[in-house]
Design a protein around this motif. Structure first.
Motif, PDB file in Angstrom:
ATOM      1  N   LEU A  20      55.763  10.698 133.841  1.00 42.17           N
ATOM      2  CA  LEU A  20      54.867  11.543 133.036  1.00 42.17           C
ATOM      3  C   LEU A  20      53.914  12.285 133.960  1.00 42.17           C
ATOM      4  CD1 LEU A  20      53.986   9.134 130.076  1.00 42.17           C
ATOM      5  CD2 LEU A  20      55.385  11.196 129.969  1.00 42.17           C
ATOM      6  N   THR A  21      54.180  13.540 134.193  1.00 43.81           N
ATOM      7  CA  THR A  21      53.325  14.347 135.058  1.00 43.81           C
ATOM      8  C   THR A  21      52.913  15.621 134.325  1.00 43.81           C
ATOM      9  OG1 THR A  21      55.256  15.454 136.026  1.00 43.81           O
ATOM     10  CG2 THR A  21      54.434  13.487 137.159  1.00 43.81           C
ATOM     11  N   TRP A  22      51.663  16.000 134.532  1.00 46.26           N
ATOM     12  CA  TRP A  22      51.119  17.209 133.930  1.00 46.26           C
ATOM     13  C   TRP A  22      50.498  18.059 135.026  1.00 46.26           C
ATOM     14  CZ3 TRP A  22      50.925  18.133 128.506  1.00 46.26           C
ATOM     15  CH2 TRP A  22      51.333  17.053 127.706  1.00 46.26           C
ATOM     16  N   SER A  23      50.579  19.378 134.876  1.00 47.06           N
ATOM     17  CA  SER A  23      49.961  20.271 135.849  1.00 47.06           C
ATOM     18  C   SER A  23      49.375  21.482 135.140  1.00 47.06           C
ATOM     19  CB  SER A  23      51.003  20.739 136.875  1.00 47.06           C
ATOM     20  OG  SER A  23      50.457  21.746 137.709  1.00 47.06           O
ATOM     21  N   LEU A  24      48.138  21.796 135.483  1.00 45.83           N
ATOM     22  CA  LEU A  24      47.501  22.980 134.915  1.00 45.83           C
ATOM     23  C   LEU A  24      48.151  24.266 135.434  1.00 45.83           C
ATOM     24  CD1 LEU A  24      43.721  21.988 135.007  1.00 45.83           C
ATOM     25  CD2 LEU A  24      45.159  22.302 132.985  1.00 45.83           C
ATOM     26  N   ASP A  25      48.903  24.158 136.525  1.00 45.32           N
ATOM     27  CA  ASP A  25      49.578  25.333 137.082  1.00 45.32           C
ATOM     28  C   ASP A  25      50.841  25.686 136.306  1.00 45.32           C
ATOM     29  OD1 ASP A  25      47.667  25.548 139.104  1.00 45.32           O
ATOM     30  OD2 ASP A  25      48.750  24.118 140.367  1.00 45.32           O
ATOM     31  N   PRO A  66      52.390  26.722 132.940  1.00 48.64           N
ATOM     32  CA  PRO A  66      51.938  27.222 131.634  1.00 48.64           C
ATOM     33  C   PRO A  66      52.531  26.461 130.455  1.00 48.64           C
ATOM     34  CG  PRO A  66      53.431  28.788 132.704  1.00 48.64           C
ATOM     35  CD  PRO A  66      53.097  27.753 133.717  1.00 48.64           C
ATOM     36  N   TRP A  67      53.749  25.951 130.593  1.00 49.17           N
ATOM     37  CA  TRP A  67      54.358  25.200 129.496  1.00 49.17           C
ATOM     38  C   TRP A  67      53.650  23.867 129.277  1.00 49.17           C
ATOM     39  CZ3 TRP A  67      56.903  27.675 126.102  1.00 49.17           C
ATOM     40  CH2 TRP A  67      57.653  28.792 126.450  1.00 49.17           C
TER      41      TRP A  67
END
Length: 414
Positions: free
Chosen positions: A76-81, A83-84
């Motif tokens: 589970l990884t999230w990135s503000l870079d 857009p999706w």
């Protein structure tokens, strides 16, 4: 600096544009007192946020850090870079917001916090800025489930800011209904329904960005051509004091707890359905609802002098608030708290001036004297500007109020 703080100048510019169009076209959407009351509530919300701890982040960050190894194992990884990722974060946040917003309309103590946003009896872009100060913060509970999908704190904060910023533009009466948008997004039309106190509209359309939640969970109501929206709350506030606005329902619940003889009721009424009151408290202390068939907006009649004095003071408070929001990180906590306290006092008195409260003749003078007395506790760079401000304000105020001791205040129908 938060996205919301960065957006404030654009919010104010949009308000000025709508106000100019309102005056040019003669729409009648703006009243000075109601607009200043809403903007004052917004200022109060922002400045009190500088001196209290954000409970959501206080709990969310350590819980996220504790669960972070599990998130890595699950991929589970999230990135503000990405857009999706941001789109998915806003959707997930808005789902939680829907339930927070819905419960805020359904349970007494949650309604006490949210009520502030609904008190305005006008509907324009200043209504969007009329926010609760979260004197008893409870909304954070609804965002903890985002830990289940491993949303990092910085992504949560950004999604929340986008959700809030989006909601600004829907607080207008002059954007027409666009059918395809009504199926997917929160729009000015379906959000007007949310702010209306008409029986057919009450407790509908809770979404922040997406209206699909309301369609899925049975809380959607279309704006009806034959049923014009009447804005405000059934038990009107009848003051432009932003602190009183935040305390309105808490005060009523407290008095109910005092008046009822049932110990069970004293402890449970806070968590009952919105509007619930113990029978004995309601009998001893009735709060009649307004008559929608003969609805009259709260609109005290004032002479031009005090009205424009209140406007000038509000502009000063707005400028001071923007300066404080931009520079608070460079000031110590005690200085920030003192500035916040002085602004709160000013906002309260200014609201009472708009109410036509006779006691503000003395209160405003006392506020200005107090400001001068506290100057040594403030940064030296502001001493001369504030001294000049206090002197000019005192001179104008005394010229305005003391020759007019016979002024009266009476409500007028709109």
């Amino acid at each position: 600096m938060s996205l919301v703080t960065l957006a404030i100048p654009f919010f104010l510019l949009a308000v000025l544009v709508e106000l100019a169009l309102d005056r040019w076209r003669g729409w009648g959407l703006y009243r000075l007192n109601d607009a200043l009351g809403s903007l004052s509530a917004g200022i109060l919300s922002r400045i009190l946020g500088l001196i209290r701890v954000g409970i959501l982040m206080l709990l969310y960050i350590p819980l996220y850090q504790w669960l972070e190894p599990t998130y890595r194992q699950l991929g589970l990884t999230w990135s503000l870079d990405n857009p999706w990722h941001l789109v998915l974060a806003v959707i997930a946040y808005d789902f939680c917001y829907y339930w927070k917003h819905r419960i805020s309309h359904e349970i007494n103590i949650f309604w006490a916090e949210h009520l502030v946003h609904h008190q305005s009896e006008d509907y324009n872009l200043t209504t969007a800025l009329r926010q609760s100060s979260d004197l008893v913060p409870l909304g954070w509970i609804f965002y903890l489930p985002l830990l289940l999908i491993g949303m990092p704190p910085e992504v949560l904060i950004t999604a929340g800011a986008i959700d809030l910023i989006y909601q600004f533009w829907v607080h207008t009466q002059k954007f027409p209904k666009v059918q395809w948008m009504e199926w997917i997004l929160v729009t000015p039309s379906n959000h007007r329904v949310h702010h209306a106190q008409n029986r057919v509209y009450v407790d509908r359309n809770y979404g922040g960005v997406l209206i699909v939640w309301d369609r899925l969970f049975g809380t959607y109501q279309e704006e009806l051509e034959h049923e014009p929206c009447i804005y405000g709350v059934r038990k009107p506030l009848n003051t432009f004091d932003p602190l009183a606005a935040n305390l309105q329902h808490f005060k009523r619940m407290w008095l109910d707890a005092v008046y009822t003889k049932s110990w069970k009721e004293k402890f449970t009424l806070w968590f009952r359905a919105t509007g619930y009151r113990p029978a004995d408290a309601e009998a001893d202390l009735p709060y009649p609802s307004c008559n929608l068939d003969h609805f009259r907006r709260y609109d005290p009649r004032l002479t031009p002098g005090p009205r424009y004095y209140a406007l000038a003071q509000h502009l000063c408070y707005s400028a001071a608030t923007l300066a404080l929001l931009w520079s608070s990180k460079n000031l110590d906590y005690g200085t920030v708290a003192l500035i916040v306290a002085m602004l709160v006092i000013g906002l309260v008195i200014n609201g009472r001036i708009l109410d036509g409260e006779a006691r503000t003749r003395g209160w405003e003078q006392a506020r200005l004297v107090l400001l001068v007395v506290t100057l040594p506790l403030l940064p030296q760079v502001v001493w001369m500007p504030l001294l000049a401000y206090a002197g000019i304000s005192m001179t104008i105020w005394r010229m305005l109020v003391f020759p007019q001791k016979g002024d009266t205040v009476s409500p007028v129908s709109q």
